[in-house]
Every structure is written in structure tokens, then in C-alpha cells.
Design a protein around this motif. Structure first.
Motif, PDB file in Angstrom:
ATOM      1  N   THR A 123      18.294  -0.006  -6.984  1.00 32.38           N
ATOM      2  CA  THR A 123      19.615  -0.147  -6.569  1.00 32.38           C
ATOM      3  C   THR A 123      19.936  -1.576  -5.941  1.00 32.38           C
ATOM      4  O   THR A 123      19.006  -2.329  -5.794  1.00 32.38           O
ATOM      5  CB  THR A 123      19.404   0.810  -5.273  1.00 32.38           C
ATOM      6  N   HIS A 162      29.641   4.975   3.885  1.00 33.62           N
ATOM      7  CA  HIS A 162      28.662   4.108   3.008  1.00 33.62           C
ATOM      8  C   HIS A 162      28.029   5.007   2.009  1.00 33.62           C
ATOM      9  O   HIS A 162      27.166   4.456   1.419  1.00 33.62           O
ATOM     10  CB  HIS A 162      27.737   3.604   3.946  1.00 33.62           C
ATOM     11  N   THR A 163      28.275   6.376   2.107  1.00 38.39           N
ATOM     12  CA  THR A 163      27.770   7.327   1.220  1.00 38.39           C
ATOM     13  C   THR A 163      28.728   7.974   0.380  1.00 38.39           C
ATOM     14  O   THR A 163      29.997   8.049   0.387  1.00 38.39           O
ATOM     15  CB  THR A 163      26.949   8.347   1.880  1.00 38.39           C
ATOM     16  N   THR A 195      32.994  -2.816   2.914  1.00 39.33           N
ATOM     17  CA  THR A 195      32.098  -1.826   2.926  1.00 39.33           C
ATOM     18  C   THR A 195      31.012  -1.917   2.030  1.00 39.33           C
ATOM     19  O   THR A 195      31.037  -2.606   1.164  1.00 39.33           O
ATOM     20  CB  THR A 195      32.888  -0.138   2.578  1.00 39.33           C
ATOM     21  N   THR A 196      29.828  -1.636   2.647  1.00 38.65           N
ATOM     22  CA  THR A 196      28.642  -1.849   1.553  1.00 38.65           C
ATOM     23  C   THR A 196      28.280  -0.549   1.029  1.00 38.65           C
ATOM     24  O   THR A 196      28.003   0.569   1.595  1.00 38.65           O
ATOM     25  CB  THR A 196      27.452  -2.375   2.406  1.00 38.65           C
ATOM     26  N   LEU A 197      28.204  -0.533  -0.168  1.00 41.48           N
ATOM     27  CA  LEU A 197      27.619   0.694  -0.940  1.00 41.48           C
ATOM     28  C   LEU A 197      26.415   0.343  -1.503  1.00 41.48           C
ATOM     29  O   LEU A 197      26.147  -0.483  -2.226  1.00 41.48           O
ATOM     30  CB  LEU A 197      28.618   0.922  -2.015  1.00 41.48           C
ATOM     31  N   THR A 198      25.475   1.377  -1.784  1.00 39.51           N
ATOM     32  CA  THR A 198      24.210   0.997  -2.423  1.00 39.51           C
ATOM     33  C   THR A 198      24.299   1.631  -3.783  1.00 39.51           C
ATOM     34  O   THR A 198      24.515   2.972  -3.609  1.00 39.51           O
ATOM     35  CB  THR A 198      23.053   1.759  -1.605  1.00 39.51           C
ATOM     36  N   GLU A 203      27.792 -12.061   0.970  1.00 42.45           N
ATOM     37  CA  GLU A 203      28.023 -10.762   1.955  1.00 42.45           C
ATOM     38  C   GLU A 203      27.670 -11.475   3.563  1.00 42.45           C
ATOM     39  O   GLU A 203      28.174 -10.919   4.311  1.00 42.45           O
ATOM     40  CB  GLU A 203      26.939  -9.890   1.691  1.00 42.45           C
ATOM     41  N   GLU A 233      22.882  -3.655  -3.164  1.00 40.53           N
ATOM     42  CA  GLU A 233      23.804  -3.386  -2.141  1.00 40.53           C
ATOM     43  C   GLU A 233      25.127  -4.247  -2.745  1.00 40.53           C
ATOM     44  O   GLU A 233      24.831  -5.578  -2.839  1.00 40.53           O
ATOM     45  CB  GLU A 233      23.358  -3.792  -0.964  1.00 40.53           C
ATOM     46  N   ARG A 234      26.262  -3.587  -2.673  1.00 39.77           N
ATOM     47  CA  ARG A 234      27.235  -4.446  -3.255  1.00 39.77           C
ATOM     48  C   ARG A 234      28.535  -3.991  -2.048  1.00 39.77           C
ATOM     49  O   ARG A 234      28.627  -3.003  -1.785  1.00 39.77           O
ATOM     50  CB  ARG A 234      27.914  -4.039  -4.453  1.00 39.77           C
ATOM     51  N   GLN A 235      29.337  -4.944  -1.783  1.00 41.85           N
ATOM     52  CA  GLN A 235      30.376  -4.903  -1.130  1.00 41.85           C
ATOM     53  C   GLN A 235      31.715  -5.006  -1.499  1.00 41.85           C
ATOM     54  O   GLN A 235      31.978  -5.467  -2.575  1.00 41.85           O
ATOM     55  CB  GLN A 235      30.131  -5.933   0.182  1.00 41.85           C
TER      56      GLN A 235
END
Length: 121
Positions: A52, A117-118, A16-19, A95, A54-56
Motif C-alpha cells: 500500500t 480517509h477511508t 486528504t490522504t488515502l491509503t 506531502e 499513502e497518497r494525497q
């Protein structure tokens, strides 16, 4: 100022990618029985000017192999079942291993899961 947000993760090979805000810190993971899901709590700065990133993240079952480069963060246990869920951070720059649209990698290697993702709270 800073705050802690909660994110839902699902086990599986698809990350999953999170900002997240630069300077974030993962503080906890837990398996929440009523939701049957792993949650990740992340401390982040509240300053709106903080960049910010983006990390997985990937959740793996016990005994499931993950690349050596993945960084172990925490384990979430199901208190009523035999499962343990291990949370790993995927290093920045790796990624693309999971970006099947850009590199043509087969989806057979990675099972699709429904990722949120949120932040939840």
C-alpha cells in the motif's frame, strides 16, 4: 483481480490522504448533489500482498492557484450550481508541505476541512 472504491473529498486547501494499493488508478470524479461533496473512484488490485501507498489529493475551485507540481486528474461539476471542483494528486515527496505538526507551518495558509480517509464502497 481488481476493484473500484469510492472516496469522499471536500474542497479546500487541506489535502486528504488515502491509503491505496500500489498500481492504483483514478478512474472518475463526480460531484454528488445530495451529499454536496466530490467523490473520487479509484481502481485498485485486490491481491492482499500488494503493497500500500499513502497518497494525497486536493480539490480546488476554479481560479484557485495550486503548485505547478500538482497533477490534474479530473473535474467534477455541480449540475445545479456555478461551481467546478478540480481534483489534483499531490506528488509523492511533497506531502510534508501540508504536515503542519512536523514542520511548524502556519495553519493560516491551509484551511481545515473534514476529510474522509477511508473507502465508502
Amino acid at each position: 483481480m481488481k476493484t473500484i472504491h469510492k472516496f469522499r473529498l471536500e474542497p479546500g486547501k487541506e489535502p486528504t490522504t488515502l491509503t491505496l494499493k500500489e498500481g492504483y488508478r483514478v478512474v472518475r470524479s463526480e460531484y454528488i448533489v445530495p451529499h454536496k461533496a466530490v467523490y473520487l473512484w479509484v481502481e485498485q488490485p485486490l491481491n492482499v500482498t500488494t503493497p500500500t501507498l499513502e497518497r494525497q489529493f486536493r480539490v480546488a475551485y476554479s481560479g484557485e492557484p495550486v503548485p505547478d507540481s500538482f497533477e490534474y486528474l479530473d473535474t467534477a461539476l455541480d449540475p445545479f450550481g456555478p461551481e467546478a471542483y478540480h481534483v489534483f494528486a499531490i506528488p509523492a515527496g511533497e506531502e510534508e508541505l501540508f504536515n503542519t505538526a512536523s514542520n511548524g507551518a502556519s495553519n493560516d495558509a491551509f484551511s481545515r476541512q473534514n476529510w474522509q480517509h477511508t473507502a465508502i464502497s
